[in-house]
Motif scaffolding. Structure first.
Motif, mmCIF file in Angstrom:
data_model
loop_
_atom_site.group_PDB
_atom_site.id
_atom_site.type_symbol
_atom_site.label_atom_id
_atom_site.label_comp_id
_atom_site.label_asym_id
_atom_site.label_seq_id
_atom_site.Cartn_x
_atom_site.Cartn_y
_atom_site.Cartn_z
ATOM 1 N N MET A 1 0.829 -1.172 -0.215
ATOM 2 C CA MET A 1 0.012 0.030 0.069
ATOM 3 C C MET A 1 0.860 1.284 -0.152
ATOM 4 O O MET A 1 2.147 1.208 0.558
ATOM 5 N N ASN A 2 0.568 2.225 -0.650
ATOM 6 C CA ASN A 2 1.143 3.631 -0.776
ATOM 7 C C ASN A 2 0.884 4.432 0.446
ATOM 8 O O ASN A 2 -0.299 4.214 1.005
ATOM 9 N N HIS A 3 1.927 5.177 0.973
ATOM 10 C CA HIS A 3 1.813 6.042 1.925
ATOM 11 C C HIS A 3 2.062 7.346 1.453
ATOM 12 O O HIS A 3 3.130 7.713 1.024
ATOM 13 N N PHE A 4 1.100 8.224 1.616
ATOM 14 C CA PHE A 4 1.442 9.625 1.144
ATOM 15 C C PHE A 4 1.850 10.515 2.222
ATOM 16 O O PHE A 4 1.279 10.325 3.554
ATOM 17 N N CYS A 5 2.533 11.555 2.020
ATOM 18 C CA CYS A 5 2.892 12.543 2.839
ATOM 19 C C CYS A 5 2.781 13.958 2.103
ATOM 20 O O CYS A 5 3.458 14.226 1.213
ATOM 21 N N ILE A 6 1.793 14.665 2.371
ATOM 22 C CA ILE A 6 1.407 16.009 2.099
ATOM 23 C C ILE A 6 2.286 17.215 2.733
ATOM 24 O O ILE A 6 2.184 17.101 4.005
ATOM 25 N N ILE A 7 2.950 17.762 1.868
ATOM 26 C CA ILE A 7 3.768 18.854 2.873
ATOM 27 C C ILE A 7 3.234 20.227 2.083
ATOM 28 O O ILE A 7 3.139 20.459 0.782
ATOM 29 N N ILE A 8 3.140 21.213 3.044
ATOM 30 C CA ILE A 8 2.686 22.533 2.762
ATOM 31 C C ILE A 8 3.506 23.505 3.416
ATOM 32 O O ILE A 8 3.826 23.339 4.646
ATOM 33 N N ASP A 9 4.060 24.506 2.606
ATOM 34 C CA ASP A 9 4.992 25.685 3.350
ATOM 35 C C ASP A 9 3.977 26.734 3.639
ATOM 36 O O ASP A 9 3.444 27.462 2.689
ATOM 37 N N SER A 10 3.901 26.825 5.000
ATOM 38 C CA SER A 10 3.032 28.058 5.352
ATOM 39 C C SER A 10 3.442 29.338 5.018
ATOM 40 O O SER A 10 2.779 30.159 5.007
ATOM 41 N N GLN A 11 4.967 29.610 4.901
ATOM 42 C CA GLN A 11 5.411 30.830 4.509
ATOM 43 C C GLN A 11 4.897 31.501 3.086
ATOM 44 O O GLN A 11 5.180 32.513 2.693
ATOM 45 N N ARG A 12 4.206 30.425 2.385
ATOM 46 C CA ARG A 12 3.968 31.045 1.002
ATOM 47 C C ARG A 12 2.129 31.558 1.247
ATOM 48 O O ARG A 12 1.880 31.613 0.294
ATOM 49 N N GLY A 13 1.735 31.529 2.321
ATOM 50 C CA GLY A 13 0.494 31.831 2.339
ATOM 51 C C GLY A 13 -0.385 31.399 3.663
ATOM 52 O O GLY A 13 -1.414 30.776 3.459
ATOM 53 N N TYR A 14 -0.204 32.062 4.676
ATOM 54 C CA TYR A 14 -0.835 31.943 6.111
ATOM 55 C C TYR A 14 -2.237 31.962 5.820
ATOM 56 O O TYR A 14 -3.031 31.313 6.405
ATOM 57 N N VAL A 35 -2.270 8.803 5.097
ATOM 58 C CA VAL A 35 -1.885 10.102 4.389
ATOM 59 C C VAL A 35 -1.280 10.910 5.569
ATOM 60 O O VAL A 35 -2.222 10.897 6.554
ATOM 61 N N ASP A 36 -0.217 11.573 5.898
ATOM 62 C CA ASP A 36 0.009 12.301 6.811
ATOM 63 C C ASP A 36 0.238 13.575 6.191
ATOM 64 O O ASP A 36 0.537 13.909 5.096
ATOM 65 N N ILE A 37 0.192 14.634 7.013
ATOM 66 C CA ILE A 37 0.097 15.957 6.619
ATOM 67 C C ILE A 37 1.155 16.798 7.442
ATOM 68 O O ILE A 37 1.105 16.816 8.596
ATOM 69 N N ILE A 38 1.996 17.563 6.685
ATOM 70 C CA ILE A 38 3.134 18.246 7.514
ATOM 71 C C ILE A 38 2.952 19.622 7.044
ATOM 72 O O ILE A 38 3.093 20.006 5.860
ATOM 73 N N VAL A 39 3.150 20.456 7.885
ATOM 74 C CA VAL A 39 2.963 21.928 7.584
ATOM 75 C C VAL A 39 4.195 22.681 8.225
ATOM 76 O O VAL A 39 4.636 22.550 9.381
ATOM 77 N N LEU A 40 4.917 23.158 7.192
ATOM 78 C CA LEU A 40 6.302 23.716 7.353
ATOM 79 C C LEU A 40 5.887 25.192 7.972
ATOM 80 O O LEU A 40 5.332 25.722 7.516
ATOM 81 N N VAL A 41 6.296 25.406 9.297
ATOM 82 C CA VAL A 41 6.342 26.566 9.851
ATOM 83 C C VAL A 41 7.567 27.374 10.204
ATOM 84 O O VAL A 41 8.685 26.922 10.521
ATOM 85 N N ASP A 42 7.667 28.631 10.159
ATOM 86 C CA ASP A 42 9.036 29.513 10.422
ATOM 87 C C ASP A 42 9.052 29.402 12.039
ATOM 88 O O ASP A 42 10.260 29.173 12.634
ATOM 89 N N LYS A 43 7.933 29.188 12.890
ATOM 90 C CA LYS A 43 8.033 29.307 14.211
ATOM 91 C C LYS A 43 6.627 28.746 14.818
ATOM 92 O O LYS A 43 5.669 29.186 14.229
ATOM 93 N N VAL A 44 6.899 28.057 15.590
ATOM 94 C CA VAL A 44 5.338 27.395 16.029
ATOM 95 C C VAL A 44 4.869 28.220 16.995
ATOM 96 O O VAL A 44 5.562 28.992 17.880
ATOM 97 N N ARG A 45 3.477 28.645 16.394
ATOM 98 C CA ARG A 45 2.802 29.593 17.215
ATOM 99 C C ARG A 45 1.484 28.945 17.557
ATOM 100 O O ARG A 45 0.949 27.944 16.919
ATOM 101 N N SER A 46 0.681 29.556 18.537
ATOM 102 C CA SER A 46 -0.511 28.977 18.770
ATOM 103 C C SER A 46 -1.615 28.914 17.642
ATOM 104 O O SER A 46 -2.523 28.036 17.585
ATOM 105 N N ARG A 47 -1.649 29.827 16.727
ATOM 106 C CA ARG A 47 -2.473 29.825 15.527
ATOM 107 C C ARG A 47 -2.276 28.573 14.634
ATOM 108 O O ARG A 47 -3.038 27.947 13.994
ATOM 109 N N TYR A 48 -0.970 28.336 14.594
ATOM 110 C CA TYR A 48 -0.618 27.154 13.907
ATOM 111 C C TYR A 48 -0.843 25.751 14.586
ATOM 112 O O TYR A 48 -1.458 24.795 13.831
#
Length: 186
Positions: A1-14, A35-48
């Motif tokens: 079975m395939n395993h996906f990881c979705i990667i989103i860079d938050s610096q491109r549009g919070y 499916v895993d989802i990973i959001v790249l952030v510059d700094k972990v903040r409460s809104r993220y």
């Protein structure tokens, strides 16, 4: 079975990140693969943290470097067999993830891209050059991503198009979907 990881860079549009994660959450429901989802952030903040919890995503703090460096670091952070890079500034068509999964698993494509061709591009130039538009989403098998060395670490813009061109040059089977229909390259 395939395993996906979705990667989103938050610096491109919070501002559009919540809408993007909502679309991703719905897309995940159309696939049978984990499916895993990973959001790249510059700094972990409460809104993220709130967004990540709401959409069952992981946060990965990575602010230094170019977009190519950030995406490569995230790709090395996961063990998924298929990496999916999504631009948070756009809304993906419904069913795109399931379509991508079928293309890669059933039809043996090595990478699948969703690309919008800009209206300023000449149609004849679009046919000559493989990718002259903006890549909204890119699914690529990990083995091919690693084979071509991942994203160019020197680049901030155009990293998806560059990766697609290198994949095609290495004879990967690349399917490019546009709003006008599908086009194969490689």
């Amino acid at each position: 079975m395939n395993h996906f990881c979705i990667i989103i860079d938050s610096q491109r549009g919070y501002a559009r990140l919540d809408r993007c994660l909502e679309a991703v959450t719905h897309a995940i429901n159309t696939t049978d693969s984990p499916v895993d989802i990973i959001v790249l952030v510059d700094k972990v903040r409460s809104r993220y943290v709130m967004l990540a919890e709401r959409h069952n995503a992981q946060l990965l703090e990575r602010s230094a470097g170019t977009r190519g460096q950030r995406y490569n670091a995230c790709a090395h952070h996961t063990q998924a067999t298929t990496l999916v890079f999504i631009d948070p500034l756009v809304e993906l068509p419904k069913g795109w993830l399931a379509w991508s999964e079928r293309a890669m698993l059933e039809r043996a494509w090595d990478a699948v891209a969703l690309t919008v061709i800009g209206t300023s591009k000449l149609p004849w130039l679009t046919r000559l050059l493989y990718s002259t538009g903006d890549t909204l989403a890119l699914s690529v098998k990990r083995q091919w991503f690693e084979r071509v060395g991942g994203f160019d670490v020197e680049r901030e813009q155009g990293i998806e198009s560059d990766l697609l061109l290198r994949l095609v040059a290495c004879h990967a089977r690349v399917l490019n979907q546009t709003p006008e229909g599908n086009r194969a390259a490689g």
